[in-house]
Scaffold this active site. Structure first.
Site, mmCIF file in Angstrom:
data_model
loop_
_atom_site.group_PDB
_atom_site.id
_atom_site.type_symbol
_atom_site.label_atom_id
_atom_site.label_comp_id
_atom_site.label_asym_id
_atom_site.label_seq_id
_atom_site.Cartn_x
_atom_site.Cartn_y
_atom_site.Cartn_z
ATOM 1 N N GLU A 137 0.826 -1.225 0.000
ATOM 2 C CA GLU A 137 0.000 0.000 0.000
ATOM 3 C C GLU A 137 0.851 1.262 0.000
ATOM 4 O O GLU A 137 0.511 2.248 0.645
ATOM 5 C CB GLU A 137 -0.928 0.042 1.235
ATOM 6 C CG GLU A 137 -2.252 -0.612 1.051
ATOM 7 C CD GLU A 137 -2.929 -0.276 -0.257
ATOM 8 O OE1 GLU A 137 -3.439 -1.217 -0.870
ATOM 9 O OE2 GLU A 137 -2.922 0.887 -0.696
HETATM 10 C C1 LIG Z 1 2.595 -9.707 0.181
HETATM 11 C C2 LIG Z 1 2.364 -8.592 -0.777
HETATM 12 C C3 LIG Z 1 1.072 -8.246 -1.127
HETATM 13 C C4 LIG Z 1 0.846 -7.234 -2.066
HETATM 14 N N1 LIG Z 1 -0.430 -6.962 -2.487
HETATM 15 C C5 LIG Z 1 -0.605 -6.153 -3.554
HETATM 16 C C6 LIG Z 1 -1.881 -6.040 -4.193
HETATM 17 O O1 LIG Z 1 -2.879 -6.631 -3.745
HETATM 18 N N2 LIG Z 1 -1.998 -5.273 -5.318
HETATM 19 C C7 LIG Z 1 -0.938 -4.601 -5.834
HETATM 20 O O2 LIG Z 1 -1.104 -3.937 -6.832
HETATM 21 N N3 LIG Z 1 0.291 -4.678 -5.259
HETATM 22 C C8 LIG Z 1 0.478 -5.443 -4.138
HETATM 23 N N4 LIG Z 1 1.719 -5.558 -3.568
HETATM 24 C C9 LIG Z 1 2.820 -4.780 -4.116
HETATM 25 C C10 LIG Z 1 3.301 -3.709 -3.160
HETATM 26 O O3 LIG Z 1 2.375 -2.656 -3.091
HETATM 27 C C11 LIG Z 1 4.696 -3.267 -3.637
HETATM 28 O O4 LIG Z 1 5.579 -4.303 -3.295
HETATM 29 C C12 LIG Z 1 5.140 -1.957 -3.026
HETATM 30 O O5 LIG Z 1 4.375 -0.901 -3.522
HETATM 31 C C13 LIG Z 1 6.609 -1.661 -3.306
HETATM 32 O O6 LIG Z 1 6.941 -1.850 -4.646
HETATM 33 P P1 LIG Z 1 8.221 -2.755 -5.029
HETATM 34 O O7 LIG Z 1 8.076 -4.026 -4.306
HETATM 35 O O8 LIG Z 1 8.358 -2.768 -6.469
HETATM 36 O O9 LIG Z 1 9.434 -1.990 -4.354
HETATM 37 P P2 LIG Z 1 10.242 -0.783 -5.027
HETATM 38 O O10 LIG Z 1 9.293 0.208 -5.575
HETATM 39 O O11 LIG Z 1 11.287 -1.349 -5.913
HETATM 40 O O12 LIG Z 1 10.921 -0.141 -3.737
HETATM 41 C C14 LIG Z 1 12.118 -0.666 -3.130
HETATM 42 C C15 LIG Z 1 12.608 0.350 -2.094
HETATM 43 O O13 LIG Z 1 12.909 1.601 -2.737
HETATM 44 C C16 LIG Z 1 12.168 2.660 -2.163
HETATM 45 N N5 LIG Z 1 11.771 3.588 -3.217
HETATM 46 C C17 LIG Z 1 11.214 3.312 -4.400
HETATM 47 N N6 LIG Z 1 10.992 4.441 -5.089
HETATM 48 C C18 LIG Z 1 11.401 5.462 -4.323
HETATM 49 C C19 LIG Z 1 11.420 6.886 -4.457
HETATM 50 N N7 LIG Z 1 10.942 7.490 -5.556
HETATM 51 N N8 LIG Z 1 11.937 7.632 -3.446
HETATM 52 C C20 LIG Z 1 12.380 7.031 -2.337
HETATM 53 N N9 LIG Z 1 12.388 5.701 -2.141
HETATM 54 C C21 LIG Z 1 11.901 4.921 -3.121
HETATM 55 C C22 LIG Z 1 10.972 1.993 -1.492
HETATM 56 O O14 LIG Z 1 10.467 2.776 -0.415
HETATM 57 C C23 LIG Z 1 11.560 0.679 -1.039
HETATM 58 O O15 LIG Z 1 12.198 0.838 0.197
HETATM 59 C C24 LIG Z 1 1.952 -6.526 -2.604
HETATM 60 C C25 LIG Z 1 3.252 -6.857 -2.213
HETATM 61 C C26 LIG Z 1 3.467 -7.895 -1.329
HETATM 62 C C27 LIG Z 1 4.888 -8.263 -0.988
#
Ligand SMILES: Cc1cc2nc3c(=O)[nH]c(=O)nc-3n(C[C@H](O)[C@H](O)[C@H](O)COP(=O)(O)OP(=O)(O)OC[C@H]3O[C@@H](n4cnc5c(N)ncnc54)[C@H](O)[C@@H]3O)c2cc1C
Length: 594
Positions: free
Chosen positions: A442
Site C-alpha cells: 500500500e
Molecule cells: C505480500 C504482498 C502483497 C501485495 N499486495 C498487492 C496487491 O494486492 N496489489 C498490488 O497492486 N500490489 C500489491 N503488492 C505490491 C506492493 O504494493 C509493492 O511491493 C510496493 O508498492 C513496493 O513496490 P516494489 O516491491 O516494487 O518496491 P520498489 O518500488 O522497488 O521499492 C524498493 C525500495 O525503494 C524505495 N523507493 C522506491 N521508489 C522510491 C522513491 N521514488 N523515493 C524514495 N524511495 C523509493 C521503497 O520505499 C523501497 O524501500 C503486494 C506486495 C506484497 C509483498
C-alpha cells in the site's frame, strides 16, 4: 498459544472518550449507530472473531493457500466455512452502504470491526479489506450498469474484489506499468499484461472475483497520467447476472512469503490464452490513478490498522506468557524460589511499552476514521473540508507510523518470551512475520513519508499542518487540573514545540527548493509526528479517564491514566531525539559510496 479476545473495555473507551462516537452517531444516516447499540454490536463481533477467525490463524500460517494444477487457489482448512459464517452474520457488509444492502454503520465502527478481524487473523482479513476498496471505487466511479452488476454481491461478501497495480517493473512507480487495454468497439476492452503480488488474487471462498486492474490504453501518455482503471471479473456475467464464462487470465504462481501465508499473493497473466481478458472501463479513460486513490486512501488506513491489530495480539500473547513463565527472582530474594517473569521491572517495561503504543495507535486510528465520517457526512461544507484535510494529513502517518510500530511491538512480544518467542509454537513469531509486510505494501513507508512532506505539509500553504499542531496544545490546559499529569504535560509541551520546529524547517526547505534535504528527513519526521500525535491522544485519554466516566471500571481508569503517563513520560521524550536526524540534511547521504 494464547487465545485472543478483543479488549472491548479499551475499544469502547477510545470510541466514546477519545473519538466522539456520540457526535458521529448524530450525523445524517448514522442515527441507528448510537453508543449503546454500537457496544452491543461490538460485543457480538468480538465473540465472532475470537471464536471463528482466531483459531484459524495458526492453521492458516502452517498450511498456507496453495495453487492447484487446475489453476485454482485453495485456502487452508476451515477458511471456506469461516468465510461463509462471516458473510451470513453480516460482518462483511457492516459498514458498507445501506443502498447496496450493507449495514450502513459509520466508517469508525467498520474500522473497529476490521481491527478485531486483523487481530484474530491478519492474513484472512485482507480479503474483505480489498473487497471494501473495490466497493468504494465502484460507488464513486462506476457506471450505473457496473454498480447494478457488482455492488450488491461485493457488499454482502458473496463476491470479492482485488486491486491490481503492481507489475515487475512498476512497484512504487505505478506510472511505469505496461499492461495494455485494447478497445473492442463495443464498449469493452481486452487486457494483456502481467500483474504481480496480487493479494487474494484467486481463492475458493467466493463464486466470483472482481479485479480492478490498472492498464494503459493505446496512445496514452507515459506515467500516471496515461493510466485507466478496468473492472475484470473472473467469470463474465451470464444469465441473470450469474457467473458465466471464465475470463482470459491465468494465475501463474503464488509467492512464497515470510508471513501472511494464508493470503494468496498471486502472479496473474491477463490475456494468457491470447484473446485478452475482457475489461470494462471504470470512469473515464486516463482517470485510473484518481479512481485508484479512492481505494488506496481507505486501504492505507486499513493497513495502518494492521500495525495496531498485530500489536494488540502480540500484547495479549506476551502478557499471558509473562504471567506463567517462572524464571529468576528479585535481587536479594530467596534463591530457591522463582517468580513469574511479569514481576521483573524490565519485563514490565516491555509489556507496558507494547500496551502504551497499542493504545496510542488505537486512538490515532479511531480519530482518523472519525474524520472519514465527518468528511463524508459532516453537516456543513466547512466541517467536511476540515475533516478532509485532517484525513489527508493523518493518512500517511496512520499507515507508516502504525505499521513500523506494529513490527517493533511484535518483535518486543518475542523478546518477552525469550527463546520460546523464537520458536513457532507460541505464535509470537508468526505475529512478527505477518506484521512485516505492512510497512511495505500500500505504498512503502518511505513513500508515505514523502507524501507527508511533499504533499501534506504544504496543504493550504502549510495551514492544515500548522493548525493541527497548534490544536494539540489545547489538551495541555485540561492537564493542568491534575497534579499527577504535570510531568506528562511538560513532556508533551516540549514534544509539540519540537514538531512545530521540524515542520517549519521542512517548510523552509521546500520553499527554497532544497528537496533532497527535505526528503532525507522525511521518514524520521513522520516517526516524530506519529509519536507526538500519540502523546497528544494519550493525554486526552488520561484527562478523560480522570473525569471518571460512569460506564467504566475504576481499575481500568486507573490503568488508563498510568499507561498514558508511561507513554508521555517514558516514550514520548524520544520524539525530540529525532530532531537532529530530521534536520540532518542530505550531504552525508549523497557523499556516501555504496
Ligand atoms: C505480500 C504482498 C502483497 C501485495 N499486495 C498487492 C496487491 O494486492 N496489489 C498490488 O497492486 N500490489 C500489491 N503488492 C505490491 C506492493 O504494493 C509493492 O511491493 C510496493 O508498492 C513496493 O513496490 P516494489 O516491491 O516494487 O518496491 P520498489 O518500488 O522497488 O521499492 C524498493 C525500495 O525503494 C524505495 N523507493 C522506491 N521508489 C522510491 C522513491 N521514488 N523515493 C524514495 N524511495 C523509493 C521503497 O520505499 C523501497 O524501500 C503486494 C506486495 C506484497 C509483498
Amino acid at each position: 498459544m494464547a487465545g485472543f479476545a478483543p479488549r472491548l473495555d479499551d475499544i469502547n473507551f477510545t470510541l466514546n472518550h477519545v473519538a466522539d462516537l456520540e457526535q458521529v452517531s448524530k450525523l445524517n444516516g448514522y442515527q441507528h449507530a448510537d453508543p449503546d447499540t454500537v457496544a452491543t454490536i461490538l460485543d457480538e463481533a468480538g465473540r465472532f472473531f475470537a471464536e471463528v477467525m482466531a483459531p484459524l490463524n495458526q492453521i492458516g500460517d502452517q498450511q498456507g493457500s496453495t495453487l492447484g494444477e487446475d489453476g485454482q487457489v485453495r485456502t487452508p482448512e476451515g477458511f471456506k466455512e469461516a468465510y461463509q459464517k462471516f458473510v451470513e452474520a453480516g460482518w462483511a457488509a457492516a459498514h458498507m452502504p445501506a443502498e447496496w444492502g450493507g449495514g450502513g454503520l459509520p466508517y469508525l465502527i467498520g474500522v473497529v470491526i476490521e481491527e478485531m478481524f486483523k487481530s484474530a487473523n491478519l492474513a484472512f482479513s485482507l480479503a474483505p479489506l480489498l473487497t471494501h476498496g473495490a466497493v468504494e471505487a465502484l460507488v464513486r466511479h462506476g457506471s450505473e450498469q457496473m454498480q447494478g452488476d457488482y455492488l450488491e454481491k461485493l457488499v454482502s461478501g458473496e463476491w470479492a474484489g482485488t486491486m491490481n497495480l503492481t507489475e515487475p517493473e512498476a512497484g512504487s512507480d505505478v506510472g511505469a506499468l505496461r499492461t495494455k487495454a485494447i478497445p473492442q468497439g463495443d464498449g469493452t476492452y481486452r487486457l494483456f499484461g502481467t500483474k504481480i503480488f496480487i493479494t487474494w488474487g484467486d481463492q475458493d471462498l467466493t463464486d466470483n472475483i472482481i479485479h480492478l486492474v490498472l492498464a494503459r490504453t493505446q496512445g496514452a501518455p507515459p506515467g500516471t497520467r496515461g493510466i485507466s482503471m478496468f473492472v475484470v471479473p473472473k467469470y463474465l456475467l451470464g444469465e441473470e447476472g450469474r457467473p458465466g464464462p471464465r475470463n482470459d487470465y491465468k494465475i501463474v504462481s503464488l509467492e512464497h512469503k515470510l508471513g501472511i501465508h494464508a493470503s494468496p499473493t498471486c502472479v496473474i497473466s491477463f490475456g494468457d490464452a491470447g484473446e485478452g481478458a475482457v475489461g470494462y472501463l471504470m470512469g473515464e479513460e486516463m482517470a485510473g490513478m484518481r479512481n485508484m486513490f479512492t481505494m488506496m486512501n481507505a486501504a492505507r488506513v486499513g493497513v495502518g490498522m494492521e500495525g495496531l491489530a498485530i500489536s494488540e495480539r502480540a500484547y495479549q500473547q506476551a502478557v499471558s506468557y509473562a504471567k506463567e513463565r517462572l524464571q529468576g527472582r528479585p535481587i536479594g530474594a530467596d534463591p530457591t524460589v522463582s517468580v513469574a517473569i511479569v514481576e521483573h521491572p524490565d519485563v514490565r517495561r516491555m509489556l507496558l511499552t507494547i500496551r502504551a503504543y497499542t493504545e496510542a495507535m488505537r486512538c490515532l486510528l479511531y480519530v482518523t476514521a472519525q474524520e472519514g465520517d465527518f468528511a463524508a457526512h459532516g453537516e456543513t461544507e466547512e466541517r467536511r473540508k476540515l475533516a478532509e484535510d485532517r484525513l489527508a494529513l493523518l493518512t500517511p502517518i496512520v499507515k507508516a507510523w502504525s505499521t513500523d510500530v506494529g513490527v517493533e511491538m511484535a518483535s518486543l512480544g518475542i523478546q518477552v518470551h525469550g527463546g520460546m518467542g523464537y520458536v513457532e509454537e507460541t505464535g509470537a513469531a508468526q505475529y512478527l512475520r505477518d506484521a512485516r509486510i505492512a510497512p511495505i505494501y500500500e505504498g512503502t513507508n518511505g513513500i508515505q513519508a514523502m507524501d507527508l512532506v511533499m504533499r501534506k505539509l504544504p496543504l493550504e500553504g502549510g495551514d492544515v499542518a500548522r493548525e493541527f499542531i497548534t490544536g494539540m496544545t489545547e489538551v495541555l490546559e485540561d492537564m493542568n487540573d491534575h497534579d499527577d499529569l504535570g510531568e506528562s504535560r511538560d513532556q508533551l509541551t516540549i514534544a509539540i514545540q519540537g514538531l512545530a520546529e521540524t515542520s517549519a524547517w521542512l517548510g523552509d526547505r521546500l520553499a527554497s527548493g532544497d528537496y533532497d534535504a527535505a526528503l532525507a528527513g522525511a521518514t524520521p519526521f513522520l516517526r516524530q509526528f506519529g509519536t507526538v500525535v500519540g502523546g497528544w491522544l494519550m493525554a486526552r485519554s488520561a484527562v478523560a479517564a480522570k473525569r471518571a466516566p460512569a460506564d467504566a471500571d475504576p481499575e481500568f481508569l486507573s490503568d488508563k491514566v498510568n499507561t498514558a503517563r508511561f507513554y508521555n513520560e517514558h516514550l514520548l521524550p524520544q520524539a525530540n531525539g529525532l530532531i537532529p536526524t530530521v534536520k540532518g540534511g542530505n550531504d552525508l547521504l549523497s557523499e556516501a559510496s555504496f
